[in-house]
Each structure stands twice: as structure tokens, then as C-alpha cells.
Design a protein around this motif. Structure first.
Motif, PDB file in Angstrom:
ATOM      1  N   GLN A 123       0.822  -1.205   0.000  1.00 49.25           N
ATOM      2  CA  GLN A 123       0.000   0.000   0.000  1.00 49.25           C
ATOM      3  C   GLN A 123       0.860   1.260   0.000  1.00 49.25           C
ATOM      4  O   GLN A 123       0.470   2.276  -0.582  1.00 49.25           O
ATOM      5  CB  GLN A 123      -0.934  -0.009   1.209  1.00 49.25           C
ATOM      6  CG  GLN A 123      -2.070  -1.010   1.082  1.00 49.25           C
ATOM      7  CD  GLN A 123      -3.044  -0.932   2.237  1.00 49.25           C
ATOM      8  OE1 GLN A 123      -2.842  -0.197   3.201  1.00 49.25           O
ATOM      9  NE2 GLN A 123      -4.123  -1.695   2.134  1.00 49.25           N
ATOM     10  N   GLN A 173       3.721   1.459  -1.570  1.00 52.04           N
ATOM     11  CA  GLN A 173       4.119   1.557  -2.975  1.00 52.04           C
ATOM     12  C   GLN A 173       2.997   2.124  -3.833  1.00 52.04           C
ATOM     13  O   GLN A 173       3.221   2.990  -4.679  1.00 52.04           O
ATOM     14  CB  GLN A 173       4.544   0.182  -3.494  1.00 52.04           C
ATOM     15  CG  GLN A 173       5.806  -0.355  -2.842  1.00 52.04           C
ATOM     16  CD  GLN A 173       6.170  -1.736  -3.356  1.00 52.04           C
ATOM     17  OE1 GLN A 173       5.688  -2.747  -2.845  1.00 52.04           O
ATOM     18  NE2 GLN A 173       7.005  -1.761  -4.383  1.00 52.04           N
ATOM     19  N   ASP A 174       1.772   1.635  -3.623  1.00 48.90           N
ATOM     20  CA  ASP A 174       0.624   2.122  -4.399  1.00 48.90           C
ATOM     21  C   ASP A 174       0.402   3.613  -4.157  1.00 48.90           C
ATOM     22  O   ASP A 174       0.093   4.369  -5.091  1.00 48.90           O
ATOM     23  CB  ASP A 174      -0.637   1.346  -4.023  1.00 48.90           C
ATOM     24  CG  ASP A 174      -0.611  -0.098  -4.517  1.00 48.90           C
ATOM     25  OD1 ASP A 174       0.204  -0.399  -5.418  1.00 48.90           O
ATOM     26  OD2 ASP A 174      -1.397  -0.915  -4.003  1.00 48.90           O
ATOM     27  N   ALA A 175       0.561   4.047  -2.900  1.00 51.12           N
ATOM     28  CA  ALA A 175       0.328   5.451  -2.575  1.00 51.12           C
ATOM     29  C   ALA A 175       1.363   6.352  -3.244  1.00 51.12           C
ATOM     30  O   ALA A 175       1.040   7.462  -3.686  1.00 51.12           O
ATOM     31  CB  ALA A 175       0.361   5.643  -1.059  1.00 51.12           C
ATOM     32  N   ARG A 196       2.971   5.600  -6.091  1.00 50.57           N
ATOM     33  CA  ARG A 196       2.740   5.557  -7.543  1.00 50.57           C
ATOM     34  C   ARG A 196       1.521   6.379  -7.949  1.00 50.57           C
ATOM     35  O   ARG A 196       1.499   6.974  -9.032  1.00 50.57           O
ATOM     36  CB  ARG A 196       2.562   4.102  -7.980  1.00 50.57           C
ATOM     37  CG  ARG A 196       3.844   3.282  -7.937  1.00 50.57           C
ATOM     38  CD  ARG A 196       3.565   1.818  -8.162  1.00 50.57           C
ATOM     39  NE  ARG A 196       4.781   1.005  -8.101  1.00 50.57           N
ATOM     40  CZ  ARG A 196       4.814  -0.251  -7.665  1.00 50.57           C
ATOM     41  NH1 ARG A 196       3.689  -0.855  -7.266  1.00 50.57           N
ATOM     42  NH2 ARG A 196       5.955  -0.923  -7.640  1.00 50.57           N
ATOM     43  N   SER A 197       0.508   6.421  -7.107  1.00 49.95           N
ATOM     44  CA  SER A 197      -0.735   7.122  -7.456  1.00 49.95           C
ATOM     45  C   SER A 197      -0.815   8.499  -6.810  1.00 49.95           C
ATOM     46  O   SER A 197      -1.900   9.079  -6.713  1.00 49.95           O
ATOM     47  CB  SER A 197      -1.935   6.285  -7.017  1.00 49.95           C
ATOM     48  OG  SER A 197      -1.937   6.109  -5.604  1.00 49.95           O
ATOM     49  N   ARG A 198       0.304   9.019  -6.406  1.00 50.72           N
ATOM     50  CA  ARG A 198       0.336  10.259  -5.622  1.00 50.72           C
ATOM     51  C   ARG A 198      -0.273  11.434  -6.379  1.00 50.72           C
ATOM     52  O   ARG A 198      -0.234  11.501  -7.620  1.00 50.72           O
ATOM     53  CB  ARG A 198       1.774  10.587  -5.258  1.00 50.72           C
ATOM     54  CG  ARG A 198       2.652  10.904  -6.467  1.00 50.72           C
ATOM     55  CD  ARG A 198       4.111  11.100  -6.093  1.00 50.72           C
ATOM     56  NE  ARG A 198       4.936  11.321  -7.269  1.00 50.72           N
ATOM     57  CZ  ARG A 198       5.506  10.346  -7.967  1.00 50.72           C
ATOM     58  NH1 ARG A 198       5.337   9.080  -7.612  1.00 50.72           N
ATOM     59  NH2 ARG A 198       6.238  10.634  -9.034  1.00 50.72           N
ATOM     60  N   GLU A 199      -0.812  12.341  -5.620  1.00 51.30           N
ATOM     61  CA  GLU A 199      -1.192  13.656  -6.102  1.00 51.30           C
ATOM     62  C   GLU A 199      -0.227  14.654  -5.473  1.00 51.30           C
ATOM     63  O   GLU A 199      -0.302  14.939  -4.285  1.00 51.30           O
ATOM     64  CB  GLU A 199      -2.628  13.986  -5.696  1.00 51.30           C
ATOM     65  CG  GLU A 199      -3.667  13.048  -6.273  1.00 51.30           C
ATOM     66  CD  GLU A 199      -5.060  13.426  -5.793  1.00 51.30           C
ATOM     67  OE1 GLU A 199      -5.453  14.592  -5.976  1.00 51.30           O
ATOM     68  OE2 GLU A 199      -5.732  12.563  -5.209  1.00 51.30           O
ATOM     69  N   THR A 226       0.778  14.524  -0.239  1.00 53.04           N
ATOM     70  CA  THR A 226       0.233  13.405   0.531  1.00 53.04           C
ATOM     71  C   THR A 226       1.214  12.940   1.601  1.00 53.04           C
ATOM     72  O   THR A 226       2.391  12.711   1.313  1.00 53.04           O
ATOM     73  CB  THR A 226      -0.080  12.202  -0.391  1.00 53.04           C
ATOM     74  OG1 THR A 226      -1.013  12.614  -1.394  1.00 53.04           O
ATOM     75  CG2 THR A 226      -0.682  11.046   0.398  1.00 53.04           C
ATOM     76  N   GLY A 231       8.097   4.221  -6.714  1.00 51.38           N
ATOM     77  CA  GLY A 231       7.258   3.222  -6.071  1.00 51.38           C
ATOM     78  C   GLY A 231       7.932   1.870  -5.950  1.00 51.38           C
ATOM     79  O   GLY A 231       7.320   0.906  -5.460  1.00 51.38           O
TER      80      GLY A 231
END
Length: 417
Positions: free
Chosen positions: A30, A32-34, A36-39, A60, A145
Motif C-alpha cells: 500500500q 508503494q501504491d500510494a 505511484r498514485s500520488r497527487e 500526501t 514506487g
């Protein structure tokens, strides 16, 4: 993975986070996902035991305190590998159950392993390194990520350890451990400032870990000597350097770990405060400066000149020591160190006004500030007192060229462009 908006504050309420998003990870995947999908940009958030915006971001925050720490003990190598979000006190309990220990602890067992080691936080002891010197390996999520691992033999490892969050989100840390040991704490009150300044090594070298508690306008100081207990070790004298031994704690509080010369496991004596208690004062501001131990007497004399202005806003000053190390951004890099710590009353305007004068008084001794506490150092002044700061800046830029893990704080300090 749960997400929640700010605001939240540092543990003592000295900074309200401005980050618009907080991701509460419960697994490395999670994290890593956060990333990669960061804003926007990203920063790691631990137990929030800092006093300013070092951990904040305009993007974030990712907190790893909810990730299973899953400790792994390697008795042959003498190491433990553990999730970075675990508190030192919780790791200490796990280690003690298995007969192992850490070389040192900070005053507060409530701080996270990843956060404390990333900022060169420390305990005390002339021969003991900061908590960061126990790091033997790091696992972290980088700006892409990806999960990366580093060991003590990797190139520039000494630049990675005290990283201030600039390398990524640290998910696991490997620390050196040793067999468990017993410690006793003996407190003495009534040592004169003249005695301390005349021979500080007689005080700071009098135990495995030693803390001096002082107010700058008082005539005397108090000392806690923490010593390992070995078979056949004798009692300490009732008087020492003109001071009497105390059976009660220096500060009358149930939050303090047991003193009075009563032996106990290392984890219940090396910190000042109990894990189950509210740490320190709570509603406070902290500042700390590191000077060469050889310059300690002159540095303390310089600060004492400001004592009448400092003490009305001070809870207590604590003096501790740390052995020299080779970690690039450590407060003890390249020199045996005296740490001059201030626990302030919640008087932010008065403290902010005092810090430039304290820093001017300490400037001749190339004082370095604690990265997680209040200070007023400029990027230029930090570069002058940290010989490897430019190397660290280059390392961080190489690892994270787009500044994913940068923030306004690191930019102000000259650690990111």
C-alpha cells in the motif's frame, strides 16, 4: 488503505500539518501504491515527535505506523529487522522477551525507529553513538514506487541513514542488537556549575549513560547516572562531587522510569519516561544544539550569559553526550559531541525571539541543530557546520530527481533545490 484529511498536529501541538491528504498504509504494497498514485509530493509520517514542518508536505502524507512491524531477529549477525513505524518501546519489549537489547534508547520510548534514526536522535553516553549508529540496513520505497534495500556495505550508506525523509518512505530498518543487560539509575542533586564546567568529563563519563538537568540561573545542577549492573558491581557513594544521592526521582512524576539505584532491565531504565505514560511535559517546545565535547565548557558559559532571559520560558535544560560517527548529517558527525537541549514552556513568541541569540552565542563552536526541533539556522549556516551537507544534497537529488520527497522545510535548509 484508509485515507483521511488533515488537520493533525505534531505530538506537542507545535505544528499543524498542512497536507491535504493522509494515506494510512497497512502494508508495504500500500505504501508503494500510494507513491505511484500520488497527487503532488509525498512525505512519510511516523509518530509525529517533531516540532515543526519537517514531515509536512503540500501533497500526501503516508503513515507507516499501521504496517505490521514483523520483527526478524538474526542472532548470528546480531541484528533485528523491523517495520520502520514501530515505537522503540514496543521493539524493546519484543527484544527483551528474547534476551536481546539495543545499545541505547532516547529519553522517550514513544518515538518511531524510522523517524528517530532519520533525524539522528540520541540517548546519552560518552562512548555511545546516536540511535542512528545502530542502523545496519534500510528498506524503502523510492520515488518510482519501487522497493529498495541497502546494507552497511553499500556505497554511500553513511549518507542514507540520516536522510530526513528525503530518500523515500522507509518501510523496514535493520538495527544492531546485543544480549540483554541490567541498568540502575542513580540521581544526584547539588553539583555546582563551577564543578561541572571545571571537569565535565568527570560528570558525563561517570556512567554508561549520563544526563545533566539544569536551569541556567541556578547555582547547581542535578545528574542521573545510568550504569550497567554486572555481577559483583558495588553501590555508588552517597555523596559525589559535593552532591547527595537521591532516592526519589529528580522530578516527582509517575511517568519517570525507576531511579534510586534499583536495578532493572535496560528498557525500563535507559529511557527517562515509561512507555505507558505521557512523555515529557506534553505541551512544550524543544530545541537542541550539538557542539564538540571539547568545547562544552566554553559553549555552556556562553549560554549562561543569556540565562536570565532563558529561564522564565524554560522547563529544564538537559545535557547529554554522544560519540563521534561518520553519518553525513548526524549531529555527531566527525566529533565527540555535547548536546545542549532545551524543553521550553509553550511560549512560542518568546522562544522564537531567544533562538537567534542562543545560536549566536554558540556560533563560535560550530553548533549544529537537531533536525526535528526548533531552530533558526539558514541554509548557509547549516552548510558551514555540516561538512557533508552538499554530498547529502547531491545524493537526495540523484535518488529523487523530481523532488517527490522534497518539501518546503528541506528547501529552506538547502537540502533540496
Amino acid at each position: 488503505m484508509a485515507a483521511s484529511p488533515a488537520p493533525l498536529t505534531t505530538w506537542a501541538g507545535t505544528h499543524t500539518f498542512a497536507a491535504p491528504r493522509i494515506a494510512h498504509a497497512t502494508s508495504v504494497e500500500q505504501v508503494q501504491d500510494a507513491v505511484r498514485s500520488r497527487e503532488g509530493r509525498v512525505r512519510a509520517l511516523g509518530t509525529r515527535h517533531s516540532f515543526h514542518d519537517l514531515a509536512d508536505t503540500d501533497g500526501t502524507l503516508i503513515t507507516v505506523t499501521g504496517v505490521d512491524p514483523a520483527p526478524v531477529l538474526d542472532e548470528v549477525a546480531g541484528t533485528v529487522t523491523v517495520g520502520g513505524g514501530i515505537r522503540y518501546g514496543d521493539l524493546a519489549l519484543w527484544l527483551e522477551e528474547r534476551g536481546w537489547a539495543l545499545h541505547n534508547m532516547g529519553s522517550l520510548p514513544h518515538i518511531s525507529v524510522a523517524g528517530a534514526t532519520a533525524t539522528s536522535t540520541h540517548g546519552s553516553g560518552n562512548t555511545l553513538g546516536t540511535l542512528s549508529t545502530a542502523v545496519r540496513g534500510l528498506e524503502f520505497v523510492d520515488a518510482t514506487g519501487s522497493l529498495r534495500t541497502l546494507g552497511a556495505n553499500d556505497t554511500d550508506f553513511a549518507g542514507y541513514v540520516v536522510h530526513l525523509g528525503a530518500i523515500g518512505i522507509v518501510t523496514r530498518v535493520t538495527l544492531a542488537v546485543e544480549p540483554s543487560y541490567l541498568v540502575r539509575q542513580d540521581a544526584y542533586a547539588g553539583i555546582s556549575w563551577d564543578t561541572l564546567l571545571g571537569d565535565p568529563e568527570a560528570v558525563t563519563g561517570s556512567g554508561y549513560s549520563v544526563s545533566v538537568f539544569a536551569r541556567w540561573t541556578h547555582e547547581t545542577v542535578a545528574v542521573i547516572r545510568k550504569n550497567r549492573v554486572s555481577e559483583g558491581s558495588g553501590d555508588l557513594p552517597e555523596t559525589w562531587l559535593g552532591a547527595g544521592r537521591l532516592l526519589a526521582p529528580i522530578i516527582d512524576s509517575d511517568a519517570w522510569t525507576e531511579q534510586g539505584g534499583v536495578p532493572g532491565p535496560w528498557l525500563h531504565r535507559m529511557p527517562h519516561f515509561k512507555l505507558e505514560s505521557t512523555p515529557s511535559v506534553g505541551d512544550e517546545i524543544q530545541t537542541e544544539y550539538f557542539v564538540p565535547r571539547a568545547d562544552g565548557p566554553d559553549a555552556l558559559r556562553a549560554v549562561r550569559e543569556l540565562g536570565s532571559r532563558i529561564d522564565p520560558h524554560l522547563v529544564v535544560t538537559e545535557l547529554r553526550t554522544a560519540a563521534a560517527d561518520d553519518l553525513w548529517l548526524s549531529g555527531a558527525y566527525g566529533r565527540d559531541t555535547l548536546a545542549i537541549h532545551f524543553t521550553w514552556l509553550p511560549h512560542p513568541d518568546a522562544v522564537a525571539g531567544l533562538l537567534p541569540d542562543i545560536e549566536r552565542a554558540l556560533a563560535p563552536f560550530d553548533a549544529r541543530p537537531h533536525w526535528g526541533k526548533w531552530h533558526r539556522f539558514t541554509a548557509e549556516r547549516l552548510a558551514a557546520v555540516h561538512p557533508r551537507l552538499s554530498d547529502s544534497r547531491e545524493l537526495f537529488a540523484r535518488l529523487d530527481p523530481d523532488g517527490v520527497f522534497a518539501n518546503a522545510h528541506l528547501e529552506r535548509l538547502g537540502l533540496r533545490g
